[in-house]
Design a protein around this motif. Sequence first.
Motif, PDB file in Angstrom:
ATOM      1  N   THR A 172      -4.482 -26.352  84.749  1.00 13.07           N
ATOM      2  CA  THR A 172      -5.091 -25.021  84.743  1.00 13.07           C
ATOM      3  C   THR A 172      -5.115 -24.444  86.151  1.00 13.07           C
ATOM      4  O   THR A 172      -4.895 -25.156  87.130  1.00 13.07           O
ATOM      5  CB  THR A 172      -6.538 -25.070  84.200  1.00 13.07           C
ATOM      6  N   THR A 173      -5.424 -23.156  86.251  1.00 13.71           N
ATOM      7  CA  THR A 173      -5.510 -22.518  87.570  1.00 13.71           C
ATOM      8  C   THR A 173      -6.682 -23.060  88.375  1.00 13.71           C
ATOM      9  O   THR A 173      -6.700 -22.925  89.593  1.00 13.71           O
ATOM     10  CB  THR A 173      -5.637 -20.986  87.430  1.00 13.71           C
ATOM     11  N   LYS A 190       5.326 -20.139  89.060  1.00 18.14           N
ATOM     12  CA  LYS A 190       5.161 -21.455  88.426  1.00 18.14           C
ATOM     13  C   LYS A 190       4.040 -21.492  87.392  1.00 18.14           C
ATOM     14  O   LYS A 190       3.486 -22.546  87.110  1.00 18.14           O
ATOM     15  CB  LYS A 190       4.948 -22.545  89.477  1.00 18.14           C
ATOM     16  N   GLN A 191       3.669 -20.345  86.834  1.00 11.57           N
ATOM     17  CA  GLN A 191       2.625 -20.290  85.812  1.00 11.57           C
ATOM     18  C   GLN A 191       3.229 -19.891  84.469  1.00 11.57           C
ATOM     19  O   GLN A 191       4.114 -19.039  84.402  1.00 11.57           O
ATOM     20  CB  GLN A 191       1.525 -19.314  86.212  1.00 11.57           C
ATOM     21  N   THR A 198      -3.095 -13.101  78.909  1.00  9.64           N
ATOM     22  CA  THR A 198      -2.748 -14.190  79.820  1.00  9.64           C
ATOM     23  C   THR A 198      -3.614 -14.169  81.075  1.00  9.64           C
ATOM     24  O   THR A 198      -3.131 -14.329  82.184  1.00  9.64           O
ATOM     25  CB  THR A 198      -1.253 -14.130  80.195  1.00  9.64           C
ATOM     26  N   GLN A 210      -6.576 -15.595  83.694  1.00 11.15           N
ATOM     27  CA  GLN A 210      -6.560 -16.840  84.463  1.00 11.15           C
ATOM     28  C   GLN A 210      -6.761 -18.091  83.617  1.00 11.15           C
ATOM     29  O   GLN A 210      -6.104 -19.092  83.840  1.00 11.15           O
ATOM     30  CB  GLN A 210      -7.610 -16.792  85.573  1.00 11.15           C
ATOM     31  N   ARG A 260      -3.521 -19.513  81.828  1.00 13.99           N
ATOM     32  CA  ARG A 260      -2.326 -19.768  82.652  1.00 13.99           C
ATOM     33  C   ARG A 260      -2.280 -21.245  83.026  1.00 13.99           C
ATOM     34  O   ARG A 260      -3.292 -21.830  83.386  1.00 13.99           O
ATOM     35  CB  ARG A 260      -2.365 -18.932  83.929  1.00 13.99           C
ATOM     36  N   GLU A 287       0.163 -24.474  84.943  1.00 19.90           N
ATOM     37  CA  GLU A 287       1.312 -24.983  85.686  1.00 19.90           C
ATOM     38  C   GLU A 287       1.829 -26.174  84.890  1.00 19.90           C
ATOM     39  O   GLU A 287       1.055 -27.011  84.423  1.00 19.90           O
ATOM     40  CB  GLU A 287       0.884 -25.438  87.084  1.00 19.90           C
TER      41      GLU A 287
END
Length: 155
Positions: free
Chosen positions: A33-34, A117-118, A144, A146, A149, A151
């Motif tokens: 996750t972010t 890269k998300q 979409t 935070q 999103r 990685e």
Amino acid sequence: MSIQPKMLHILLFCLFIGLQSYAQESQSVQLKTTSGQFIKINDDGSLTSTTEQGTSATQLEIVFIYADKNMVALKTSLNKYLTAEGEGRARAHFQLSANAEAVGEWQTFELIDLGNKQFAFKTHYGTYVQVDNAGKVSAKGFDTQQNARFELVGF
């Protein structure tokens, strides 16, 4: 022309078998996750987030169903597929679990490249996989933002 119930079952079965046979390639990843958390698959099939990295509980295999449409399934280390399921169209009921043994409509996600890269995972309901502030993973996101999103670590 109407389709007889028996013929409809045969057609649906053929569609289901056909969907599984289109899997072309796969890639082992972790969804980060972010906020730096990883999606974790618990023994009961529920999903949460964790700071643990590199365990079998956080490993997922992205199986590409239709490479040209970015349609994927997410397979766990226990050979179960992530499933987005809900009751009606009420967003509060859209849950995500790892309980399916095969790929069908509920186990298929659109992989969306957001840049930097998300990525996001869009369900067949049109909602997005997300992790809320309490660490609960669901399919309730409508955009979409935070918390929807990810990685793809290892991709």
